[in-house]
Design an enzyme around this catalytic site. Sequence first.
Site, short mmCIF file in Angstrom:
data_model
loop_
_atom_site.label_atom_id
_atom_site.label_comp_id
_atom_site.label_asym_id
_atom_site.label_seq_id
_atom_site.Cartn_x
_atom_site.Cartn_y
_atom_site.Cartn_z
N ARG A 1 -27.54 -52.12 57.87
CA ARG A 1 -28.15 -50.83 58.12
C ARG A 1 -28.32 -50.50 59.60
O ARG A 1 -28.48 -49.35 59.98
CB ARG A 1 -29.50 -50.73 57.40
CG ARG A 1 -29.96 -49.30 57.31
CD ARG A 1 -31.04 -49.11 56.29
NE ARG A 1 -32.24 -49.85 56.65
CZ ARG A 1 -33.43 -49.53 56.21
NH1 ARG A 1 -33.58 -48.51 55.40
NH2 ARG A 1 -34.47 -50.23 56.55
N TYR B 1 -41.06 -54.52 40.33
CA TYR B 1 -40.71 -53.11 40.56
C TYR B 1 -40.89 -52.30 39.28
O TYR B 1 -41.36 -51.15 39.31
CB TYR B 1 -39.27 -52.98 41.08
CG TYR B 1 -39.14 -53.38 42.53
CD1 TYR B 1 -39.73 -52.60 43.53
CD2 TYR B 1 -38.46 -54.51 42.92
CE1 TYR B 1 -39.63 -52.96 44.87
CE2 TYR B 1 -38.35 -54.89 44.25
CZ TYR B 1 -38.94 -54.11 45.22
OH TYR B 1 -38.86 -54.47 46.53
N ARG C 1 -22.59 -43.64 55.04
CA ARG C 1 -23.58 -43.35 54.01
C ARG C 1 -24.03 -41.89 53.99
O ARG C 1 -24.69 -41.47 53.04
CB ARG C 1 -24.80 -44.26 54.21
CG ARG C 1 -24.75 -45.63 53.53
CD ARG C 1 -24.90 -45.55 52.01
NE ARG C 1 -25.96 -44.63 51.62
CZ ARG C 1 -27.26 -44.88 51.69
NH1 ARG C 1 -27.69 -46.04 52.08
NH2 ARG C 1 -28.14 -43.97 51.36
N ASP D 1 -27.53 -53.83 45.39
CA ASP D 1 -28.98 -53.94 45.43
C ASP D 1 -29.47 -54.65 44.18
O ASP D 1 -28.81 -54.59 43.14
CB ASP D 1 -29.66 -52.57 45.56
CG ASP D 1 -31.10 -52.75 46.03
OD1 ASP D 1 -31.33 -52.90 47.24
OD2 ASP D 1 -32.01 -52.80 45.17
N ARG E 1 -30.84 -58.28 52.86
CA ARG E 1 -31.05 -56.84 52.68
C ARG E 1 -31.00 -56.11 54.02
O ARG E 1 -31.56 -56.55 55.00
CB ARG E 1 -32.43 -56.64 52.04
CG ARG E 1 -33.02 -55.27 52.27
CD ARG E 1 -34.16 -55.00 51.34
NE ARG E 1 -35.28 -55.88 51.57
CZ ARG E 1 -36.41 -55.50 52.18
NH1 ARG E 1 -36.54 -54.29 52.64
NH2 ARG E 1 -37.38 -56.33 52.33
#
Length: 317
Positions: free
Chosen positions: A6, A126, A15, A51, A2
């Site tokens: 970024r 979640y 993005r 994701d 993950r």
Amino acid sequence: MRQAGRSLPEYRELRVGTDMLDACLNPELASEITLQPVRRHGVDAGIFFSDIVIPVRLSGVDVRIVAGRGPVLDDPVRTAADVAALPPLDPAALAPIREAVALTVAQLGATPLIGFAGAPYTLASYLVEGGPSKEQLKTRALMHSDPETWTALLTWCAGITGAFLAAQIEAGASAGQLFDSWAGSLSLADYTAHVAPFSTLALDAVRELDVPLIHFGVGTGELLAAMRDVGVDAVGVDWRLPLDEAVRRVGPDVTVQGNIDPALLRAPWPVLEAHLVDVLRRGQAARAHVLNLGHGVPPDTDPTVLTRIVEFVHAHA
Ligand code: CP3
């Protein structure tokens, strides 16, 4: 892992103005973002940009990703009626995922692409909590208070996440990684009785596709053998457990993946280098070792450090 991309300025630039989950559902964009770290760092495999909550969104559940926080639902799923109302995933909804993987694999050439999905427990956490949570108290309470609803919820999660992973492998991904990021909150007894069977069920969707399967969680040192037993070729290990100790726990017939401490990405190079040497040495206890970080790349990581790690490992492993 993950957020691997970024830390890259080229990622942030692409993005701008696009919501995270919308970016995942735009095949050209998702493919380009997947390729960015492969091009820049020269790693031996790419991980698909997507994701774990994408199949939840594609089923029609209102989930979004809040920057700096993670997946959030305004209407958490907590009762038998909430679970019964979870919509099925229309296989046609996975078309943008298939398209993004196919585009990516065509450009990667000989470099393999790792597909991935969230494990049912982490997804369920979640849904039940309504967002990220440290100890998943509501989720673990539901597991014990209402076993029937728990079974229905985890079966739904296993179905959608298995379909998401199968779509990636069918479209050309060379391996599949199941992320049970928050399984480390569970006792071994709860993991074995109430969680592992649904992870097995999720992976049943891809067994016939015959690609290597990897299973990872954070803080799962006590669970590693049980995580192996859902039927995988490799276990991912976070930075807490030395790889030779992980091998002692899972035995000789399993590959290990891990486990550079993300904190050391900001340490002076000689400190990081000594850590890399140690990780590589301990990894030799396994039949095979896939070197990566023990968890995600912190967003403020200097990308040149990541390139230097890849160069060092290619020169020394
Ligand atoms: O690194 C990559 O780009 C590979 C693709 C990938 C993403 N998420 C993209 C992403 C993978 C493999 C994941 C898996 C994922 N997503 C997990 C399991 C792995 C793990 O890290 O434990 C989990 C728990 C999630 C849920 C999730 N999505 C979280 C907790 C967050 C972070 C929120 C934040 O800002 O701190 C996300 C968002 C996310 N997923 C980002 C990326 C690149 C960051 C989006 C951004 O702000 O640009």
